[in-house]
Write an enzyme that holds these catalytic residues in place. Structure first.
Site, PDB file in Angstrom:
ATOM      1  N   LYS A  83       0.834  -1.196   0.000  1.00 50.09           N
ATOM      2  CA  LYS A  83       0.000   0.000   0.000  1.00 50.09           C
ATOM      3  C   LYS A  83       0.871   1.249   0.000  1.00 50.09           C
ATOM      4  O   LYS A  83       1.852   1.332   0.738  1.00 50.09           O
ATOM      5  CB  LYS A  83      -0.907  -0.024   1.233  1.00 50.09           C
ATOM      6  N   SER A  99      -9.724  -0.485   7.253  1.00 52.06           N
ATOM      7  CA  SER A  99      -9.149  -0.296   5.910  1.00 52.06           C
ATOM      8  C   SER A  99      -8.592  -1.562   5.267  1.00 52.06           C
ATOM      9  O   SER A  99      -8.358  -1.586   4.066  1.00 52.06           O
ATOM     10  CB  SER A  99      -8.051   0.770   5.946  1.00 52.06           C
ATOM     11  N   SER A 103      -9.505   1.882   3.159  1.00 52.15           N
ATOM     12  CA  SER A 103      -8.691   2.695   2.266  1.00 52.15           C
ATOM     13  C   SER A 103      -7.730   1.883   1.416  1.00 52.15           C
ATOM     14  O   SER A 103      -7.157   2.401   0.442  1.00 52.15           O
ATOM     15  CB  SER A 103      -7.896   3.724   3.077  1.00 52.15           C
TER      16      SER A 103
END
Length: 438
Positions: free
Chosen positions: A71, A173, A149
């Protein structure tokens, strides 16, 4: 969804890493808004090295030469960590890999690329106006949100481009996109994995963790990135007492979620699990206590917002600015109230081995619908965050695993427990996964 990688890490033991990487990379390059950066040369080199060592008879870790994504909240040495933004473009590059990245490299992972995300990790929806929104691969007929996210992270695994994705979970997330994309996501107890080298959202709640295709793969990834690997006991569902909390967590379920969750409970009960409907009325207090992210994000962002708010996603900037209203005294008091709430919750949890609930109460909405309406966006965001964020507030651990019928939109089943009950939660999840597959 393609089938480039549809197997567990263990099942790929004899697969040529280089051949797999050569098949994956062209798809990764064409994947819409999934990656913000790719590392094709390095990934091929890692894969080729793993193949050569295996041919030479060297015993390698299971992850060696297999594609893993990271990420874009997490430092990779020599690169500026953008966190799904454009405003950080002028910042200096990271001097070192984040600890979790360093540990993945040590296990031989072939880092394939940085994944797209909600800007600064501040939404459970997954929209990104700067780099695009990766469409959820679970539905070929409609462009649905991936969840956030860790949006690109989930899509990289669900699309068969990676065996695992490193992400973060502050209010869901990891678990939200795992649930919406039909994969497995594990949020460990936060203190077990270092958060150094990641751009913070909430220093109180941030957790570095991963998502995969199976519970066993999540167990393995956790053993790689955590400070201390867990010993996961063999556990039969007949040995466990699981609570289904009736306060808040089952409110406003969409029909498909309600039906899938009910069917999952039936499967677990048939497999021997003792399921108890429990009120857990303390859960009604969570919404008022769950105010850390805004205040802590505002502390980190206020200088950038003052100078460059026009470069932010307006939805993210709006949520960050809401944190400015919390005074220092209220913030200190919030920590005290949270500690008291955790203590009371843990006393109630003592009668059970884990909690069961839908990971999120809705299926993935269409991207265009949430892009077109600020009201729809914030309503969906609140619903997506509601259940998983409660476990972050608890300082607990939780896993989301698919519980929907084949051919239907993904629904996640969340199994959760208090801090440092990770081994038990994962053991229950492994047994639950087997029961749900029958």
């Amino acid at each position: 969804m393609n089938n480039l990688i549809s197997q567990s890490i263990a099942a790929l033991a004899t697969t040529s890493r280089r051949a797999l990487m050569d098949a994956i990379l062209p798809h990764a390059e064409r994947a819409t808004a999934v990656f913000t950066r790719l590392y094709p040369a390095a990934a091929r080199a890692s894969a080729a090295y793993a193949d050569a060592m295996r041919v030479a008879g060297v015993q390698l870790p299971p992850l060696a030469g297999l594609p893993v994504s990271v990420k874009d909240l997490t430092d990779i040495a020599g690169e500026t960590t953008m966190a799904g933004s454009t405003v950080l473009g002028g910042m200096p590059p990271a001097a070192a890999d984040a600890p979790a990245v360093r540990r993945l490299r040590g296990a031989g992972a072939a880092l394939i690329g940085k994944t797209n995300m909600t800007e600064f990790a501040f939404s459970g929806v997954g929209l990104n106006p700067h780099y695009g929104t990766p469409p959820n691969p679970a539905d070929d007929t409609a462009m649905r949100i991936p969840g956030g996210s860790s949006s690109g992270a989930a899509v990289s695994v669900a699309s068969g481009l990676c065996v695992a994705a490193l992400g973060s979970d502050t209010g869901g997330s990891i678990r939200i996109p795992a649930a919406l994309c039909g994969i497995v996501g594990f949020k460990s107890t936060a203190r077990r994995v270092p958060t150094a080298g990641t751009i913070p959202l909430s220093t109180t709640l941030d957790t570095v963790c991963a998502m995969t295709r199976s519970v066993n793969d999540c167990i393995y990834l956790d053993s790689v990135i955590a400070d201390d690997p867990l010993t996961i006991p063999e556990l039969a569902l007949g040995q466990v007492r699981l609570a289904v909390p009736g306060t808040v967590m089952l409110d406003a379920l969409e029909p498909h979620v309600a039906t899938s969750f009910s069917a999952a409970l039936t499967s677990l009960s048939r497999a021997g699990a003792q399921l108890v409907d429990a009120p857990f009325s303390l859960l009604a207090e969570a919404a008022e206590l769950n105010r850390f992210s805004g205040a802590e994000a505002y502390s980190w962002h206020r200088g950038l917002l003052a100078a460059h708010e026009d470069q932010y996603d307006f939805r993210v900037a709006k949520r960050i600015r809401m944190g400015s209203a919390l005074s220092a005294a209220d913030y200190i008091d919030l920590h005290r109230k949270r500690r008291d709430w955790i203590a009371r919750m843990e006393r109630e949890l003592g009668a059970f081995d884990a909690l069961l609930m839908p990971t999120v109460p809705i299926v993935a909405p269409p991207i265009a619908y949430l892009e077109a309406s600020e009201d729809a966006f914030f309503k969906a965001n609140a619903l997506l965050l509601r259940n998983p964020s409660t476990i972050n507030l608890l300082d607990g651990c939780a896993i989301s695993l698919p519980c929907h019928a084949p051919g239907t939109l993904p629904v996640g089943l969340m199994i959760a427990g208090p801090a440092m009950s990770d081994a038990k939660v994962l053991a229950i999840a492994r047994a639950a996964e087997a029961a749900l597959r029958q």
